[in-house]
Write an enzyme that holds these catalytic residues in place. Structure first.
Site, mmCIF file in Angstrom:
data_model
loop_
_atom_site.group_PDB
_atom_site.id
_atom_site.type_symbol
_atom_site.label_atom_id
_atom_site.label_comp_id
_atom_site.label_asym_id
_atom_site.label_seq_id
_atom_site.Cartn_x
_atom_site.Cartn_y
_atom_site.Cartn_z
ATOM 1 N N ARG A 159 0.816 -1.219 0.000
ATOM 2 C CA ARG A 159 0.000 0.000 0.000
ATOM 3 C C ARG A 159 0.854 1.276 0.000
ATOM 4 N NH1 ARG A 159 -3.772 -2.401 4.788
ATOM 5 N NH2 ARG A 159 -1.856 -3.603 5.064
ATOM 6 N N ASN B 159 0.138 2.079 6.909
ATOM 7 C CA ASN B 159 0.080 1.197 5.741
ATOM 8 C C ASN B 159 0.262 1.953 4.435
ATOM 9 O OD1 ASN B 159 -0.416 -1.115 7.308
ATOM 10 N ND2 ASN B 159 -2.577 -0.554 7.469
ATOM 11 N N TYR C 236 39.026 24.638 -8.158
ATOM 12 C CA TYR C 236 38.914 23.468 -9.033
ATOM 13 C C TYR C 236 39.574 23.779 -10.375
ATOM 14 C CZ TYR C 236 36.486 19.573 -11.369
ATOM 15 O OH TYR C 236 36.177 18.439 -12.059
HETATM 16 C C1 UD1 Z 1 -2.297 -6.089 11.348
HETATM 17 C C2 UD1 Z 1 -3.221 -6.999 12.180
HETATM 18 C C3 UD1 Z 1 -4.471 -6.208 12.554
HETATM 19 C C4 UD1 Z 1 -4.074 -4.960 13.323
HETATM 20 C C5 UD1 Z 1 -3.050 -4.120 12.570
HETATM 21 C C6 UD1 Z 1 -2.516 -3.056 13.481
HETATM 22 C C7 UD1 Z 1 -2.876 -9.295 11.416
HETATM 23 C C8 UD1 Z 1 -3.417 -10.401 10.590
HETATM 24 N N1 UD1 Z 1 -3.576 -8.154 11.414
HETATM 25 O O1 UD1 Z 1 -2.996 -5.738 10.173
HETATM 26 O O2 UD1 Z 1 -5.345 -7.011 13.344
HETATM 27 O O3 UD1 Z 1 -5.247 -4.186 13.604
HETATM 28 O O4 UD1 Z 1 -1.946 -4.946 12.124
HETATM 29 O O5 UD1 Z 1 -1.670 -2.157 12.802
HETATM 30 O O6 UD1 Z 1 -1.872 -9.467 12.069
HETATM 31 N N2 UD1 Z 1 4.277 -8.760 8.326
HETATM 32 C C9 UD1 Z 1 5.186 -9.793 8.307
HETATM 33 N N3 UD1 Z 1 4.946 -10.866 7.530
HETATM 34 C C10 UD1 Z 1 3.819 -10.982 6.771
HETATM 35 C C11 UD1 Z 1 2.867 -9.927 6.809
HETATM 36 C C12 UD1 Z 1 3.129 -8.840 7.601
HETATM 37 O O7 UD1 Z 1 6.220 -9.728 8.975
HETATM 38 O O8 UD1 Z 1 3.664 -12.001 6.079
HETATM 39 C C13 UD1 Z 1 4.577 -7.561 9.119
HETATM 40 C C14 UD1 Z 1 4.540 -6.297 8.297
HETATM 41 O O9 UD1 Z 1 5.803 -6.011 7.755
HETATM 42 C C15 UD1 Z 1 4.075 -5.262 9.311
HETATM 43 C C16 UD1 Z 1 3.247 -6.066 10.304
HETATM 44 O O10 UD1 Z 1 3.605 -7.423 10.119
HETATM 45 O O11 UD1 Z 1 5.164 -4.675 10.000
HETATM 46 C C17 UD1 Z 1 1.740 -5.890 10.078
HETATM 47 O O12 UD1 Z 1 1.428 -6.296 8.752
HETATM 48 P P1 UD1 Z 1 0.336 -5.571 7.887
HETATM 49 O O13 UD1 Z 1 0.199 -6.288 6.613
HETATM 50 O O14 UD1 Z 1 0.576 -4.126 7.846
HETATM 51 O O15 UD1 Z 1 -0.969 -5.886 8.772
HETATM 52 P P2 UD1 Z 1 -2.288 -5.019 8.908
HETATM 53 O O16 UD1 Z 1 -3.147 -5.247 7.731
HETATM 54 O O17 UD1 Z 1 -1.967 -3.622 9.246
HETATM 55 CA CA CA Z 2 -0.085 -2.461 9.258
#
Ligand code: UD1
Ligand code: CA
Length: 470
Positions: free
Chosen positions: A16, A230, A389
């Protein structure tokens, strides 16, 4: 004391953001988001800090190894989701590790040490298998929602998987949790990828854990502490809020800030008492400003050391030292390696680079100083160029103490002007000048009488000339 491992999630793709820079390396207040999170993680006296990486891992690992070298790095495999990321981190824990696992998100940058400390204390005092940070938001769109039954937490549903009624829930999951390590590991092994994103959600451990115990929510009131980033709209919102807090903290510490909304101060900046910051000023990186100095308006300092009682007006400076009571600007451009001595002056429309300007020395107007040393008390005439220079290499110019150089000089480096020497206006100085000498290279001036009347007849100039001579 119970053991603590901190896991920072940063393996997501960050789609995003629509950026070639990994999401967690986007900066707020002068540090990448993950820098803020790791600074917090490392101040918790944990046994281990683990970051989980996958997408763009070289770039992120490069930053981490430089700035937080004691961080361990786990690599997530091709199975996506925050639950899978935590599993990758748990593999780095010793088999006999028996303690708490704190999970932080690399994209929730403002969570602070105090809240986390309270989270962990509250968790340890309870019998819960996990505790997560929650917050009531007026606009909860995008976050996972807490599902409660008779007040007890029973699960989390992601925005994408939520029914319209569940989307009305205002209580959100912040993405910050503490779990008992053994129970977390067991619960994760039961989580599937059966959801709208096809990912292994960490949030699904909540409904698994409540089969054998309870999970509780630790509510935070200050919504900014849990703000997730995000996209770039959220990035700028969080950056503005953090900046507002930094500005306010400096005001309370004794700094006058005329216009907080147009003042940007990185977390790494240090300001002395009674510093005054005028509007549209940005202080970045490892910048420090001594007591009683005034910076601005319209000034940007990157990695600068400014002494006490100095004044910088409408200027830009990078990797520069400005000593006590020195003045800079308006409209000066100070490039790396510039050092201005105490009580020195760099005036209007002056550019400097790799220039050591002594105490009380003055470069007041319209001048370029590159690769030079100017002795204490020297004065450089208006419109001077240090020609450093030759088209291939840079050369050095030295101006002695208390020298007086005339206006419109060109110093063709390498060249040296002795202590107390003078140079005449309009000189091009190619040879060294001894201490106390006056250097001049006059070209005999010729005046061609009536040239304008003869060669430019009928012009306004010719008319003016005739009136003057009549
Ligand atoms: C996540 C939470 C959501 C919460 C929100 C808070 C989950 C499924 N959802 O959603 O409930 O309200 O954060 O900000 O956890 N990441 C990994 N590996 C992956 C996917 C993500 O390490 O496969 C890391 C990302 O880099 C990031 C964090 O986990 O730092 C959160 O991932 P993101 O995809 O932003 O989750 P949200 O949709 O924001
Ligand atoms: Ca997030």
């Amino acid at each position: 004391m119970r053991q603590l491992a901190v896991v920072v999630l940063a393996a997501g793709e960050g789609t995003r953001m629509k950026s070639s820079v990994p999401k967690v390396l986007h900066e707020i207040a002068g540090l990448p988001m993950i820098g803020h999170v790791l600074a917090t993680a490392h101040s918790l006296s944990a046994n281990k800090v683990i970051t989980v990486l996958r997408h763009d891992r070289e770039k992120i690992a490069g930053y981490i190894s430089q700035h937080f070298p004691s961080t361990e790095i786990a690599i997530q495999d091709e199975i996506a989701g925050t639950g899978r990321a935590v599993e990758a981190a748990l593999e780095l824990l010793a088999k006999d590790f028996d303690g708490d696992v704190l999970v932080l998100s690399g994209d929730v940058p403002l969570i602070d040490v105090q809240s986390i400390t309270e989270l962990i204390e509250g968790h340890r005092e309870s019998s819960a298998l996990g505790t997560l940070v929650s917050c009531e938001l007026a606009n909860p769109t995008g976050y996972g929602r807490l599902i409660r039954s008779r007040g007890d937490l029973v699960g989390i549903v992601e925005q994408k998987d939520a029914t319209p009624e569940q989307r009305e829930i205002k209580e959100i999951n912040a993405g910050v949790y503490v779990f008992d390590s053994k129970h977390l590991q067991a619960a994760l092994s039961k989580v599937t990828t059966n959801n709208a994103s096809g990912e292994k959600y960490l949030t699904d451990v909540v409904s698994v854990l409540i089969e054998s115990g309870s999970v509780q929510a630790f509510q935070i009131i200050d919504r900014w502490l849990v703000a997730g980033v995000n996209d770039r709209v959220q990035l700028s919102e969080v950056a503005s809020e953090l900046n507002a807090r930094i500005v306010r903290a400096w005001q309370l510490a004794g700094v006058t800030i005329d216009e907080p909304a147009s003042t940007w101060i990185d977390v790494t900046v240090q300001l002395g008492q009674d510093v005054r910051i005028l509007p549209s000023t940005r202080l970045h990186g490892i910048t420090s400003v001594g007591a009683g100095s005034t910076i601005g308006p319209d000034s940007t300092l990157q990695d600068c050391e400014v002494g006490a009682g100095a004044k910088v007006t409408r200027s830009v400076a990078d990797s520069v030292k400005i000593s006590d009571r020195a003045t800079v600007g308006p409209f000066a451009f100070l490039r790396p390696g510039t050092e201005l001595g105490s009580d020195g002056k760099i005036g209007a429309f002056v550019e400097t680079k790799n220039a050591k300007i002594g105490a009380g020395a003055k470069v007041p107007h319209l001048t370029y100083v590159g690769d030079a040393e100017i002795g204490e008390g020297a004065n450089i005439g208006a419109g001077t160029i240090f020609a450093n220079y030759d088209g291939v290499a840079k050369h050095h110019t030295k101006i002695g103490k208390h020298a007086r150089t005339g206006s419109g000089n060109v110093f063709v480096a390498p060249v040296s002007i002795g202590d107390g020497a003078y140079t005449a206006a309009g000189s091009t100085i190619r040879r060294d000048v001894e201490a106390g000498s006056l250097a001049m290279n006059p070209v005999t001036q010729k005046n061609l009488a009536d040239w304008v009347l003869q060669r430019r007849p009928g012009t306004e100039s010719a008319k003016a000339a005739r009136e003057e001579t009549e």
